[in-house]
Design an enzyme around this catalytic site. Structure first.
Site, PDB file in Angstrom:
ATOM      1  N   CYS A  25       1.170  -1.093   0.495  1.00  0.00           N
ATOM      2  CA  CYS A  25       0.026   0.170  -0.048  1.00  0.00           C
ATOM      3  C   CYS A  25       0.999   1.234  -0.076  1.00  0.00           C
ATOM      4  O   CYS A  25       2.041   0.600   0.198  1.00  0.00           O
ATOM      5  CB  CYS A  25      -0.958   0.068   1.528  1.00  0.00           C
ATOM      6  SG  CYS A  25      -2.174  -0.834   1.260  1.00  0.00           S
TER       7      CYS A  25
ATOM      8  N   GLU B 233       6.578 -14.606 -12.239  1.00  0.00           N
ATOM      9  CA  GLU B 233       6.239 -13.392 -11.891  1.00  0.00           C
ATOM     10  C   GLU B 233       5.667 -12.705 -12.693  1.00  0.00           C
ATOM     11  O   GLU B 233       4.475 -12.076 -12.098  1.00  0.00           O
ATOM     12  CB  GLU B 233       6.590 -12.942  -9.904  1.00  0.00           C
ATOM     13  CG  GLU B 233       8.101 -11.607 -10.416  1.00  0.00           C
ATOM     14  CD  GLU B 233       8.903 -11.200  -9.493  1.00  0.00           C
ATOM     15  OE1 GLU B 233       8.578 -11.104  -8.583  1.00  0.00           O
ATOM     16  OE2 GLU B 233       9.934 -11.501  -9.953  1.00  0.00           O
TER      17      GLU B 233
ATOM     18  N   ASN C   3      -1.002   1.605   5.580  1.00  0.00           N
ATOM     19  CA  ASN C   3      -0.077   1.420   4.978  1.00  0.00           C
ATOM     20  C   ASN C   3       0.167   0.064   6.526  1.00  0.00           C
ATOM     21  O   ASN C   3       0.668   0.306   7.078  1.00  0.00           O
ATOM     22  CB  ASN C   3       0.815   1.212   4.864  1.00  0.00           C
ATOM     23  CG  ASN C   3       1.755   0.458   4.217  1.00  0.00           C
ATOM     24  OD1 ASN C   3       3.061   0.710   3.417  1.00  0.00           O
ATOM     25  ND2 ASN C   3       1.062  -1.120   4.072  1.00  0.00           N
TER      26      ASN C   3
ATOM     27  N   HIS D 223      16.676 -36.876 -10.013  1.00  0.00           N
ATOM     28  CA  HIS D 223      15.199 -37.213  -8.558  1.00  0.00           C
ATOM     29  C   HIS D 223      14.302 -36.860  -8.793  1.00  0.00           C
ATOM     30  O   HIS D 223      13.416 -37.110  -7.803  1.00  0.00           O
ATOM     31  CB  HIS D 223      16.234 -36.796  -7.385  1.00  0.00           C
ATOM     32  CG  HIS D 223      17.790 -36.796  -7.129  1.00  0.00           C
ATOM     33  ND1 HIS D 223      18.059 -38.292  -7.116  1.00  0.00           N
ATOM     34  CD2 HIS D 223      18.291 -36.546  -7.259  1.00  0.00           C
ATOM     35  CE1 HIS D 223      19.544 -38.568  -6.816  1.00  0.00           C
ATOM     36  NE2 HIS D 223      20.297 -37.519  -6.947  1.00  0.00           N
TER      37      HIS D 223
ATOM     38  N   LYS E  40      11.587 -14.869 -12.095  1.00  0.00           N
ATOM     39  CA  LYS E  40      10.889 -13.618 -12.712  1.00  0.00           C
ATOM     40  C   LYS E  40       9.948 -14.497 -13.789  1.00  0.00           C
ATOM     41  O   LYS E  40       9.369 -13.406 -13.926  1.00  0.00           O
ATOM     42  CB  LYS E  40      12.269 -13.340 -13.706  1.00  0.00           C
ATOM     43  CG  LYS E  40      13.847 -12.502 -12.787  1.00  0.00           C
ATOM     44  CD  LYS E  40      13.583 -11.455 -12.186  1.00  0.00           C
ATOM     45  CE  LYS E  40      13.096 -11.259 -11.215  1.00  0.00           C
ATOM     46  NZ  LYS E  40      13.724 -11.415  -9.867  1.00  0.00           N
TER      47      LYS E  40
ATOM     48  N   ARG F 157       3.957  -0.475  -4.596  1.00  0.00           N
ATOM     49  CA  ARG F 157       3.932  -1.192  -3.438  1.00  0.00           C
ATOM     50  C   ARG F 157       2.137  -1.387  -3.482  1.00  0.00           C
ATOM     51  O   ARG F 157       1.523  -2.447  -2.509  1.00  0.00           O
ATOM     52  CB  ARG F 157       3.287   0.235  -2.067  1.00  0.00           C
ATOM     53  CG  ARG F 157       5.089   1.376  -3.153  1.00  0.00           C
ATOM     54  CD  ARG F 157       4.588   2.014  -1.336  1.00  0.00           C
ATOM     55  NE  ARG F 157       4.426   1.242  -0.516  1.00  0.00           N
ATOM     56  CZ  ARG F 157       5.560   0.931   0.649  1.00  0.00           C
ATOM     57  NH1 ARG F 157       7.187   1.315   0.366  1.00  0.00           N
ATOM     58  NH2 ARG F 157       5.007   0.995   1.849  1.00  0.00           N
TER      59      ARG F 157
ATOM     60  N   LYS G 167       5.930  -4.352  -4.454  1.00  0.00           N
ATOM     61  CA  LYS G 167       7.516  -4.180  -4.282  1.00  0.00           C
ATOM     62  C   LYS G 167       7.590  -4.195  -3.131  1.00  0.00           C
ATOM     63  O   LYS G 167       9.018  -4.836  -3.122  1.00  0.00           O
ATOM     64  CB  LYS G 167       7.842  -2.559  -5.338  1.00  0.00           C
ATOM     65  CG  LYS G 167       9.313  -2.818  -4.505  1.00  0.00           C
ATOM     66  CD  LYS G 167       9.692  -3.536  -6.312  1.00  0.00           C
ATOM     67  CE  LYS G 167      11.447  -3.191  -6.612  1.00  0.00           C
ATOM     68  NZ  LYS G 167      11.325  -4.535  -7.029  1.00  0.00           N
TER      69      LYS G 167
HETATM   70  O1  M6R Z   1      13.172  -5.611  -1.309  1.00  0.00           O
HETATM   71  P1  M6R Z   1      13.174  -7.068  -0.477  1.00  0.00           P
HETATM   72  O2  M6R Z   1      14.447  -7.352  -1.328  1.00  0.00           O
HETATM   73  O3  M6R Z   1      13.106  -6.933   1.108  1.00  0.00           O
HETATM   74  O4  M6R Z   1      12.426  -7.653  -1.424  1.00  0.00           O
HETATM   75  C1  M6R Z   1      12.433  -9.574  -1.036  1.00  0.00           C
HETATM   76  C2  M6R Z   1      11.224 -10.204  -1.860  1.00  0.00           C
HETATM   77  O5  M6R Z   1       9.845  -9.623  -1.832  1.00  0.00           O
HETATM   78  C3  M6R Z   1      11.501  -9.458  -3.443  1.00  0.00           C
HETATM   79  O6  M6R Z   1      13.015 -10.138  -3.878  1.00  0.00           O
HETATM   80  C4  M6R Z   1      10.058 -10.585  -4.358  1.00  0.00           C
HETATM   81  O7  M6R Z   1      10.533 -11.654  -4.308  1.00  0.00           O
HETATM   82  C5  M6R Z   1      10.727  -9.803  -6.008  1.00  0.00           C
HETATM   83  N1  M6R Z   1       9.436  -9.718  -6.555  1.00  0.00           N
HETATM   84  C6  M6R Z   1      11.285 -10.482  -7.182  1.00  0.00           C
HETATM   85  O8  M6R Z   1      11.495  -9.879  -7.831  1.00  0.00           O
END
Ligand code: M6R
Length: 615
Positions: free
Chosen positions: A2, A495, A101, A511, A492, A27, A610
């Site tokens: 948020c 997501e 938030n 395995h 990547k 966010r 993010k």
């Molecule tokens: O801000 P941070 O590095 O702590 O965030 C960790 C994860 O939320 C972040 O890396 C997330 O997995 C990304 N969307 C990956 O691309």
């Protein structure tokens, strides 16, 4: 998750808030809203969907002549994304509006009490409970708004960054935080409050990062008073200069932030190395270690905590640190670490990795480590973020703002930091020779140019993507240093393109996962010359004989894999320990183009945000 933006001053509030919310959409972006006060009426406009939809609802942003207002872009936790669950949430009297938030964990019991006291609720949110709790305290205790917010916050369990406005006190905004960030921009007779500094970057360079459990009473006449929520202690505001420019947070001609950030990597890696890799003097200097070298040298164990891509960087860090320092390293998901009563010894070092510096699970893991007396080192990108301030010391990645939800330059710069750290400590410990050290420094310095070389293959990678963009599944394989890259490549892809993808150590395939291989299954294999090359070639042969479709990332001039793979993307040769910085680049571009070709919203993938500031 948020995003919050609020404004009080003498400019039109609506355009500032709308523009700011667009910058904070990373966010969360499932619903949005704004409250604006024009001196007599308080208008609240909300909608499901993105800020562009709110903009359409507002039509003429200047039609509401308001110099104060608050806005919100949401990532749903309590209640589905719809108009009524969007923020701002209003109190029963409609005097108060609040943006939030975080999560109020005890909202159900608070709501029950409020219902018994005659309050009614129109949304499913925990936020509506909080705004009514504040109203109830105002009524019961006959206290000013700031005090009522303070009392309410002592009754809630959970995490919050909030801004509250009372139409009867139009010259005042109340902001408070616990577990979720808030930055206050201090202008000439105006204040901005936001989840990060990007919404006010063009208006002021003066920022106050509100500390944990602090509450700010912000008045339009240049007046700001900060106090601790629990103890009521008055705090002198600490105004810092913002180290960020507008250019940094714009797309700069790229179609998406993700693509821009992929292409920024040569410069980002240079920025990470700057002032730390002193090639003229043939050494590394890390100011964050200056007073703490002994702690590292004596450490029996290093525990790394992180989430998502940062966790993958942690796995590469494990290989690097163990190789160069011989200190045992364990890498933990912060979300597991925090709840499993971890064993932490006095001479353990905890390293927390986070791009945003705001990830709730990583913050909680640090808290536990600190409570148990551990020394905590942070590797963060966002300067002034909660994690960077909570850790004992640390090293910024200096990658610049990363806005695309899919992390790219954060990953390569995190690995760059760990390369510096591991080599520096290895040198101090004497666990690598001077000539090895010098060889690694020279190679480290060449990496930004090598990344630029890989980026020149964008057109080829785009073509490869077009042969795979209709797949439903994909497997990524790598060994050694490139096993975490396989995990990262798969993350990547899933997501941003919503294709199911799994990363495996190449040798693990036999395995179980090998059962999945048929002519429909694309397998991305990292097969660079250094590091288990022959073994990986055998793994490729196993896939080939089961008719899998192979995309290989190989070293320049490779011959053997080229005979087997359907597509090959070359990366310049490097020392094995640095190959993740190179091999990850084609995988980022591959997933980017697959997602674009599938029509996905690359910068704002569904269900994601993010910065994950909730558990
Ligand atoms: O801000 P941070 O590095 O702590 O965030 C960790 C994860 O939320 C972040 O890396 C997330 O997995 C990304 N969307 C990956 O691309």
């Amino acid at each position: 998750m948020c995003g919050i933006v609020a404004y009080i001053g003498n400019q039109q509030a609506a355009p500032i808030i709308i523009k700011g919310l667009k910058r904070l959409e990373y966010r969360g972006y499932d619903s949005t809203g704004v409250s604006l006060f024009n001196g007599s009426e308080l208008y609240t406009i909300k909608t499901k969907g993105k800020v562009s939809e709110l903009e359409l609802k507002l039509e003429d942003q200047n039609s509401i002549d308001a110099q104060v207002g608050l806005g919100h872009t949401r990532w749903a936790t309590h209640g589905i994304p719809n108009d009524k669950n969007a923020h701002p949430q209003a109190s029963n009297s409609s005097n108060l509006v609040l943006v939030h938030n975080g999560i109020i964990e005890n909202y159900a019991s608070l709501k029950e009490e409020l219902i018994q006291r005659g309050y009614t609720f129109t949304s499913d949110t925990d936020t509506e409970v909080l705004v009514n709790l504040i109203e109830d305290i105002q009524k019961k205790e006959k206290v000013k708004l700031g005090k009522a917010v303070q009392i309410a916050l002592t009754q809630v369990i959970g995490a919050y960054a909030i801004v509250v406005f009372d139409r009867r006190k139009p010259n005042e905004l109340i902001a408070a935080r616990l577990g979720s960030p808030l930055a206050i921009g201090v202008g000439e007779n105006e204040f901005f409050v936001a989840s990060d500094a990007t919404p006010f970057i063009e208006y002021t360079k003066n920022v106050i990062y509100l500390e944990e459990e602090h509450l700010a009473i912000i008045r339009s006449n240049r007046d700001i008073a900060i106090r601790k929520i629990k103890t009521d202690k008055v705090i002198k505001p600490y105004v810092e200069e913002l180290q960020m420019s507008l250019e940094n947070i714009q797309k700069g001609g790229y179609e998406h932030f993700m693509l821009k950030e992929i292409f920024e990597q040569p410069q980002a890696i240079r920025d990470t190395l700057r002032g730390r890799l002193l090639s003229n003097e043939g050494k590394i200097t890390l100011s964050s270690l200056r007073d703490h070298e002994n702690k590292f040298l004596k450490a029996k164990r290093i525990l790394i905590v992180a989430c998502g891509t940062s966790w993958h960087a942690g796995l590469v860090a494990e290989y690097l640190i163990e190789k160069f320092t011989r200190i045992p390293v364990e890498v933990e998901y912060a979300s597991e670490f925090r709840y499993r009563d971890p064993i932490i010894f006095q001479d353990d070092i905890i390293i927390a990795i986070s791009q945003s510096g705001e990830t709730a699970d990583t913050l909680a893991a640090i808290k536990i480590a600190k409570e148990r007396g551990a020394f905590v080192y942070g590797v963060c990108n966002v300067v002034g973020s909660s994690i960077s301030r909570m850790t004992d010391t640390g090293c910024y990645t200096h990658a610049g703002p990363e806005i695309g939800v899919a992390s790219t330059k954060a990953f390569t710069t995190q690995i760059t930091v760990f390369s510096l750290l591991a080599l520096h400590l290895g040198m101090l410990k004497g666990s690598l020779s001077r000539s090895e050290y010098q060889q690694h420094l020279a190679e480290l310095e060449s990496l930004p140019d090598k990344v630029s070389e890989i980026l020149k293959q964008e057109t080829l990678i785009k073509e490869v993507a077009s042969s795979f963009n209709d797949t439903n599944n994909c497997i990524y394989l790598g060994r050694g240093y490139n096993f975490p890259v396989a995990l990262e490549g798969a993350l990547k892809l899933k997501e941003i393109s919503y294709i199911h993808a799994e990363g495996y150590p190449a040798a693990e395939m036999k395995h179980g996962p090998i059962a999945l291989i048929d002519e429909q299954m694309p397998v991305v294999v990292i097969a660079t010359k250094k590091g288990h090359y022959d073994k990986v070639v055998s793994n490729i042969q196993e896939i080939k004989s089961r008719k899998g479709r192979i995309i290989a990332v190989v070293s320049e001039g490779d011959v053997r894999v080229k005979e087997l793979a359907d597509y090959c993307i070359e990366v310049p040769e490097s020392l094995e320990c640095f190959t993740p910085i190179l091999t990850t680049i084609p995988l980022q571009l591959l997933s980017y183009y697959i997602a674009v070709q599938r029509g996905c919203n690359v910068d704002q993938p569904r269900n994601l945000a993010k910065s994950v500031t909730v558990e």
